[in-house]
Design a protein around this motif. Sequence first.
Motif, PDB file in Angstrom:
ATOM      1  N   THR A 147       3.130   1.611  -3.808  1.00 16.69           N
ATOM      2  CA  THR A 147       2.749   3.007  -4.019  1.00 16.69           C
ATOM      3  C   THR A 147       2.228   3.618  -2.725  1.00 16.69           C
ATOM      4  OG1 THR A 147       2.195   2.568  -6.338  1.00 16.69           O
ATOM      5  CG2 THR A 147       1.253   4.544  -5.347  1.00 16.69           C
ATOM      6  N   MET A 148       1.396   2.878  -1.999  1.00 20.91           N
ATOM      7  CA  MET A 148       0.859   3.392  -0.745  1.00 20.91           C
ATOM      8  C   MET A 148       1.946   3.537   0.316  1.00 20.91           C
ATOM      9  SD  MET A 148      -2.852   1.454  -0.490  1.00 20.91           S
ATOM     10  CE  MET A 148      -3.393   2.485   0.879  1.00 20.91           C
ATOM     11  N   MET A 149       2.902   2.618   0.335  1.00 24.70           N
ATOM     12  CA  MET A 149       3.978   2.695   1.331  1.00 24.70           C
ATOM     13  C   MET A 149       4.912   3.885   1.066  1.00 24.70           C
ATOM     14  SD  MET A 149       3.523   0.452   3.657  1.00 24.70           S
ATOM     15  CE  MET A 149       5.120   0.345   4.489  1.00 24.70           C
ATOM     16  N   ARG A 150       4.862   4.428  -0.139  1.00 29.92           N
ATOM     17  CA  ARG A 150       5.644   5.630  -0.464  1.00 29.92           C
ATOM     18  C   ARG A 150       4.824   6.893  -0.231  1.00 29.92           C
ATOM     19  NH1 ARG A 150       7.756   3.053  -6.157  1.00 29.92           N
ATOM     20  NH2 ARG A 150       9.515   1.868  -5.326  1.00 29.92           N
ATOM     21  N   GLY A 151       3.601   6.724   0.259  1.00 28.89           N
ATOM     22  CA  GLY A 151       2.700   7.853   0.457  1.00 28.89           C
ATOM     23  C   GLY A 151       2.764   8.416   1.857  1.00 28.89           C
ATOM     24  N   THR A 152       1.597   8.716   2.406  1.00 23.78           N
ATOM     25  CA  THR A 152       1.521   9.362   3.719  1.00 23.78           C
ATOM     26  C   THR A 152       1.654   8.344   4.845  1.00 23.78           C
ATOM     27  OG1 THR A 152      -0.886   9.098   3.865  1.00 23.78           O
ATOM     28  CG2 THR A 152      -0.064  11.065   2.721  1.00 23.78           C
ATOM     29  N   ALA A 153       1.850   8.852   6.045  1.00 23.20           N
ATOM     30  CA  ALA A 153       1.919   7.974   7.213  1.00 23.20           C
ATOM     31  C   ALA A 153       0.605   7.212   7.384  1.00 23.20           C
ATOM     32  CB  ALA A 153       2.231   8.794   8.465  1.00 23.20           C
ATOM     33  N   GLU A 154      -0.511   7.870   7.097  1.00 27.52           N
ATOM     34  CA  GLU A 154      -1.813   7.210   7.212  1.00 27.52           C
ATOM     35  C   GLU A 154      -1.941   6.068   6.209  1.00 27.52           C
ATOM     36  OE1 GLU A 154      -5.447   6.014   8.396  1.00 27.52           O
ATOM     37  OE2 GLU A 154      -4.076   7.399   9.413  1.00 27.52           O
ATOM     38  N   GLN A 155      -1.436   6.259   4.993  1.00 27.30           N
ATOM     39  CA  GLN A 155      -1.472   5.181   4.004  1.00 27.30           C
ATOM     40  C   GLN A 155      -0.604   4.007   4.451  1.00 27.30           C
ATOM     41  OE1 GLN A 155      -0.356   7.708   0.642  1.00 27.30           O
ATOM     42  NE2 GLN A 155      -2.276   7.171  -0.368  1.00 27.30           N
ATOM     43  N   ARG A 156       0.550   4.299   5.016  1.00 35.20           N
ATOM     44  CA  ARG A 156       1.422   3.219   5.491  1.00 35.20           C
ATOM     45  C   ARG A 156       0.762   2.453   6.636  1.00 35.20           C
ATOM     46  NH1 ARG A 156       5.245   7.234   4.230  1.00 35.20           N
ATOM     47  NH2 ARG A 156       5.335   8.030   6.368  1.00 35.20           N
ATOM     48  N   ARG A 157       0.084   3.177   7.527  1.00 35.78           N
ATOM     49  CA  ARG A 157      -0.634   2.496   8.623  1.00 35.78           C
ATOM     50  C   ARG A 157      -1.758   1.629   8.053  1.00 35.78           C
ATOM     51  NH1 ARG A 157       0.247   7.441  11.411  1.00 35.78           N
ATOM     52  NH2 ARG A 157      -1.764   8.263  10.694  1.00 35.78           N
ATOM     53  N   MET A 158      -2.415   2.115   7.018  1.00 34.10           N
ATOM     54  CA  MET A 158      -3.498   1.359   6.394  1.00 34.10           C
ATOM     55  C   MET A 158      -2.980   0.043   5.806  1.00 34.10           C
ATOM     56  SD  MET A 158      -6.079   2.597   3.320  1.00 34.10           S
ATOM     57  CE  MET A 158      -6.387   4.156   4.148  1.00 34.10           C
ATOM     58  N   VAL A 159      -1.823   0.103   5.153  1.00 36.17           N
ATOM     59  CA  VAL A 159      -1.234  -1.117   4.573  1.00 36.17           C
ATOM     60  C   VAL A 159      -0.859  -2.101   5.672  1.00 36.17           C
ATOM     61  CG1 VAL A 159       0.743  -2.037   3.300  1.00 36.17           C
ATOM     62  CG2 VAL A 159      -0.413   0.032   2.485  1.00 36.17           C
TER      63      VAL A 159
ATOM     64  N   TYR B 288     -13.557 -13.331   4.580  1.00 40.86           N
ATOM     65  CA  TYR B 288     -13.058 -12.223   5.388  1.00 40.86           C
ATOM     66  C   TYR B 288     -13.400 -10.905   4.690  1.00 40.86           C
ATOM     67  CZ  TYR B 288     -10.542 -15.691   8.123  1.00 40.86           C
ATOM     68  OH  TYR B 288     -10.232 -16.763   8.934  1.00 40.86           O
ATOM     69  N   PRO B 289     -13.713  -9.862   5.449  1.00 39.50           N
ATOM     70  CA  PRO B 289     -14.143  -8.595   4.832  1.00 39.50           C
ATOM     71  C   PRO B 289     -12.974  -7.779   4.293  1.00 39.50           C
ATOM     72  CG  PRO B 289     -14.105  -8.372   7.217  1.00 39.50           C
ATOM     73  CD  PRO B 289     -13.782  -9.817   6.928  1.00 39.50           C
ATOM     74  N   THR B 290     -13.262  -6.932   3.312  1.00 37.23           N
ATOM     75  CA  THR B 290     -12.282  -5.968   2.816  1.00 37.23           C
ATOM     76  C   THR B 290     -12.663  -4.610   3.409  1.00 37.23           C
ATOM     77  OG1 THR B 290     -13.632  -5.844   0.800  1.00 37.23           O
ATOM     78  CG2 THR B 290     -11.630  -7.152   0.708  1.00 37.23           C
ATOM     79  N   LEU B 291     -11.976  -4.218   4.472  1.00 34.61           N
ATOM     80  CA  LEU B 291     -12.363  -3.060   5.265  1.00 34.61           C
ATOM     81  C   LEU B 291     -11.739  -1.760   4.785  1.00 34.61           C
ATOM     82  CD1 LEU B 291     -12.091  -4.691   8.813  1.00 34.61           C
ATOM     83  CD2 LEU B 291     -14.103  -4.521   7.339  1.00 34.61           C
ATOM     84  N   SER B 292     -10.672  -1.837   4.008  1.00 32.05           N
ATOM     85  CA  SER B 292     -10.024  -0.624   3.513  1.00 32.05           C
ATOM     86  C   SER B 292      -9.555  -0.866   2.093  1.00 32.05           C
ATOM     87  CB  SER B 292      -8.830  -0.237   4.392  1.00 32.05           C
ATOM     88  OG  SER B 292      -7.720  -1.097   4.154  1.00 32.05           O
ATOM     89  N   TYR B 293      -9.259   0.225   1.387  1.00 32.23           N
ATOM     90  CA  TYR B 293      -8.784   0.085   0.011  1.00 32.23           C
ATOM     91  C   TYR B 293      -7.442  -0.637  -0.041  1.00 32.23           C
ATOM     92  CZ  TYR B 293      -7.336   1.136  -4.723  1.00 32.23           C
ATOM     93  OH  TYR B 293      -6.908   1.011  -6.024  1.00 32.23           O
TER      94      TYR B 293
END
Length: 332
Positions: free
Chosen positions: A177-189, A119-124
């Motif tokens: 750490t990402m979930m404590r960040g921006t809304a975009e980071q939370r959507r990415m997770v 499976y691909p890794t599409l985002s960090y």
Amino acid sequence: MTTPQAAPQPAPAEQFEATIARNDRIEPRDWMPEAYRRTLVRQIAQHAHSEIIGMQPEGNWITRAPSLRRKSILLAKVQDEAGHGLYLYSACETLGVSRAELTDMLLTGRQKYSSIFNYPTLSYADVGTIGWLVDGAAICNQVPLCRTSYGPYGRAMIRICKEESFHQRQGYELLMTMMRGTAEQRRMVQESVDRFWWPSLMMFGPPDANSPNSERSMAWGIKRNGNDELRQRFVDMTVPQAEALGVTLPDPDLRWNEERGAHDFGEPDWSELSAVIKGEGPCNAQRLAHRRRAHEDGAWVREAATAFARRQAARSGEAGRGEAGRGEGAGK
């Protein structure tokens, strides 16, 4: 006076069965059934190949990690995976198969590796999700293998499991750490978790009723737990972690069952697992092509190392003959 006769020794097959029955270890020089040896070669080789192929999805993000700290963490993890592969190849070699043979079987498709790495890794965020979910599933699978019946495999797994546990915590920390960040980071997770949840459940293999190897492997003590039991253990472990992270696991059937004392969860798409195993996953061709290319590009290193070893052996032989000659002369 009669000399007492020694008690008859049990046949090798009886010794093997007795060792398995008392949950003791089979060692490389012990007699073992050929089917037991073949099963071990298949399982250990698949595990080793998975570690080596598994370097690719995360290695893809080393140069694009957002900070020097994150780059160094990811680089260290990928190096650990290479080491795990080497431990396991070494364990497999004790069964009479060479590393060159194992590599050839991987590159020609005669041996498999874990379906998750197709499976691909599409985002960090996938770097964290792989650490949390994929390494978390690996820990559930591999900790019981520290007690496997084959000695070299079990001893290799002790160190591997310690490092995999560290990888799982690293992945969880990155997602937190990402979930404590921006809304975009939370959507990415959340998007990453949505993609990797079901493939992570498939890592344990098909249901026990449809697994052709599980019953015999468990009878021989190679495996200690069935696929379904390990999958359940993983779900029960992961649900509270997801709640702490603040992510939603993408399964509408996921709920606590008070009567069973465990979580109910939905059925993975086993047709997808079958397709990936057959080489029809999103990244099967890409992963093997990359591995073949790396193997071909490294041919000169292997050839140079082999030539150097031969030269050193020849020099040692000449030195030994010289010492012997001087010794003979001194004795005349």
